[in-house]
Design an enzyme around this catalytic site. Sequence first.
Site, short mmCIF file in Angstrom:
data_model
loop_
_atom_site.label_atom_id
_atom_site.label_comp_id
_atom_site.label_asym_id
_atom_site.label_seq_id
_atom_site.Cartn_x
_atom_site.Cartn_y
_atom_site.Cartn_z
N ASP A 242 -9.40 -2.93 -26.78
CA ASP A 242 -8.62 -1.73 -26.47
C ASP A 242 -7.17 -1.98 -26.91
O ASP A 242 -6.55 -2.96 -26.48
CB ASP A 242 -8.69 -1.50 -24.95
CG ASP A 242 -8.04 -0.20 -24.53
OD1 ASP A 242 -7.08 0.24 -25.19
OD2 ASP A 242 -8.48 0.36 -23.51
N TYR B 240 0.48 14.65 -26.87
CA TYR B 240 0.03 14.23 -28.20
C TYR B 240 1.18 14.35 -29.21
O TYR B 240 1.44 13.42 -29.99
CB TYR B 240 -1.17 15.08 -28.64
CG TYR B 240 -1.79 14.66 -29.95
CD1 TYR B 240 -2.63 13.55 -30.02
CD2 TYR B 240 -1.56 15.36 -31.12
CE1 TYR B 240 -3.22 13.16 -31.22
CE2 TYR B 240 -2.13 14.97 -32.33
CZ TYR B 240 -2.96 13.88 -32.37
OH TYR B 240 -3.54 13.49 -33.57
N1 LIG Z 1 -8.81 14.56 -37.02
C1 LIG Z 1 -7.62 15.13 -37.24
O1 LIG Z 1 -7.53 16.33 -37.54
C2 LIG Z 1 -6.36 14.33 -37.13
C3 LIG Z 1 -5.17 14.97 -37.49
C4 LIG Z 1 -3.98 14.27 -37.41
C5 LIG Z 1 -3.98 12.95 -37.00
N2 LIG Z 1 -5.15 12.35 -36.64
C6 LIG Z 1 -5.08 10.96 -36.21
O2 LIG Z 1 -5.95 10.15 -36.97
C7 LIG Z 1 -6.40 9.05 -36.17
C8 LIG Z 1 -7.91 8.98 -36.21
O3 LIG Z 1 -8.43 10.18 -35.70
P1 LIG Z 1 -9.96 10.66 -35.87
O4 LIG Z 1 -9.91 12.11 -36.09
O5 LIG Z 1 -10.68 9.78 -36.81
O6 LIG Z 1 -10.46 10.43 -34.35
P2 LIG Z 1 -11.86 9.94 -33.77
O7 LIG Z 1 -11.82 10.33 -32.35
O8 LIG Z 1 -12.99 10.41 -34.62
O9 LIG Z 1 -11.77 8.34 -33.93
C9 LIG Z 1 -10.82 7.58 -33.21
C10 LIG Z 1 -11.30 6.15 -33.10
O10 LIG Z 1 -10.34 5.43 -32.32
C11 LIG Z 1 -11.03 4.67 -31.35
N3 LIG Z 1 -10.18 4.43 -30.18
C12 LIG Z 1 -9.82 5.33 -29.22
N4 LIG Z 1 -9.09 4.76 -28.26
C13 LIG Z 1 -8.97 3.44 -28.61
C14 LIG Z 1 -8.34 2.34 -28.00
N5 LIG Z 1 -7.69 2.46 -26.83
N6 LIG Z 1 -8.40 1.14 -28.62
C15 LIG Z 1 -9.07 1.00 -29.80
N7 LIG Z 1 -9.71 2.02 -30.41
C16 LIG Z 1 -9.65 3.23 -29.83
C17 LIG Z 1 -12.25 5.51 -31.00
O11 LIG Z 1 -13.27 4.75 -30.36
C18 LIG Z 1 -12.65 6.05 -32.36
O12 LIG Z 1 -13.53 5.16 -33.05
C19 LIG Z 1 -5.83 9.27 -34.76
O13 LIG Z 1 -4.64 8.52 -34.61
C20 LIG Z 1 -5.51 10.75 -34.77
O14 LIG Z 1 -4.48 11.08 -33.85
C21 LIG Z 1 -6.35 13.01 -36.70
#
Ligand SMILES: NC(=O)c1ccc[n+]([C@@H]2O[C@H](COP(=O)([O-])OP(=O)(O)OC[C@H]3O[C@@H](n4cnc5c(N)ncnc54)[C@H](O)[C@@H]3O)[C@@H](O)[C@H]2O)c1
Length: 255
Positions: free
Chosen positions: A59, A159
């Site tokens: 984590d 966020y």
């Molecule tokens: N999907 C979007 O539209 C979007 C847009 C802007 C930014 N983001 C950013 O991109 C990044 C990835 O997002 P995503 O869409 O792939 O999300 P997702 O939820 O599909 O994947 C996130 C991953 O992070 C892991 N995770 C969560 N909490 C954790 C912790 N405490 N320690 C270690 N791992 C942890 C989860 O298990 C998961 O595998 C994030 O930082 C998100 O804020 C996403």
Amino acid sequence: MSQVPVALVTGGARGIGAAIAIELARNGLDVVVFDVADGSATVAAIESTGRRGLSIAGDVTSAADRAALLARIEQAFGRLDVLVNNAGVAPKVRADILEAGEESFDRVMGINLKGPYFLTQAAANWMIRQRKTRGGDWMCIVNISSMSAYTASVSRGEYCLSKAGVSMATKLWAARLAEFGIGVYEIRPGIIATDMTAAVKDKYDKMIAEGLTPIRRWGQPADIARAVASVARGDMKFSTAQVIDVDGGFHLRTL
Ligand SMILES: NC(=O)c1ccc[n+]([C@@H]2O[C@H](COP(=O)([O-])OP(=O)(O)OC[C@H]3O[C@@H](n4cnc5c(N)ncnc54)[C@H](O)[C@@H]3O)[C@@H](O)[C@H]2O)c1
């Protein structure tokens, strides 16, 4: 020490992080996936490219997990060239900032901002130590922020604050680490099709079709992964602190 550069991707078990990990492997890096979830599928995909993959459970908010992570990478590879701070969460519930509670604030800020900030601190100190014996090898840190770093969404204030903090963290680490030849970059995704956005798919389908983004399609994890790979390869070595918007042009003001 391994002869191959090594990347660490947090949150690499799925979504954007998995795509980044696999793209970095395609670009010739060995890749460590750090996640609270099972990263074995991503490791299998990394290894199918011929590179070495390693999944470490933990984590990002835990100081002990972060220390164990870096110790394990040192033991397994003896080096770290690229850190990608990708792990992140949205609030469990979208709540108006007039009502949203402290528990969600602490959770989101801990995972998206505080954890990555202190992981960066520890990784940077190790990179500085490596620099003494590794000449001009390219090293960099990539922060995955969001268009929420500058876009006010009043139903997920925590966020937005966390991602605005990630933007400042990029500037701070870029300023501090330039003298050691460590580049620091911010990649700002727009609306990307992952589990995180699955719950609001219909809403964004409509908004994108109506022109929310000049490029009228959802972003894909591969769009982000290619931008990270470019930075990790060292294509932009003279551009530290650079923000790269990967958002279909969302940030563009038009009149
Ligand atoms: N999907 C979007 O539209 C979007 C847009 C802007 C930014 N983001 C950013 O991109 C990044 C990835 O997002 P995503 O869409 O792939 O999300 P997702 O939820 O599909 O994947 C996130 C991953 O992070 C892991 N995770 C969560 N909490 C954790 C912790 N405490 N320690 C270690 N791992 C942890 C989860 O298990 C998961 O595998 C994030 O930082 C998100 O804020 C996403």
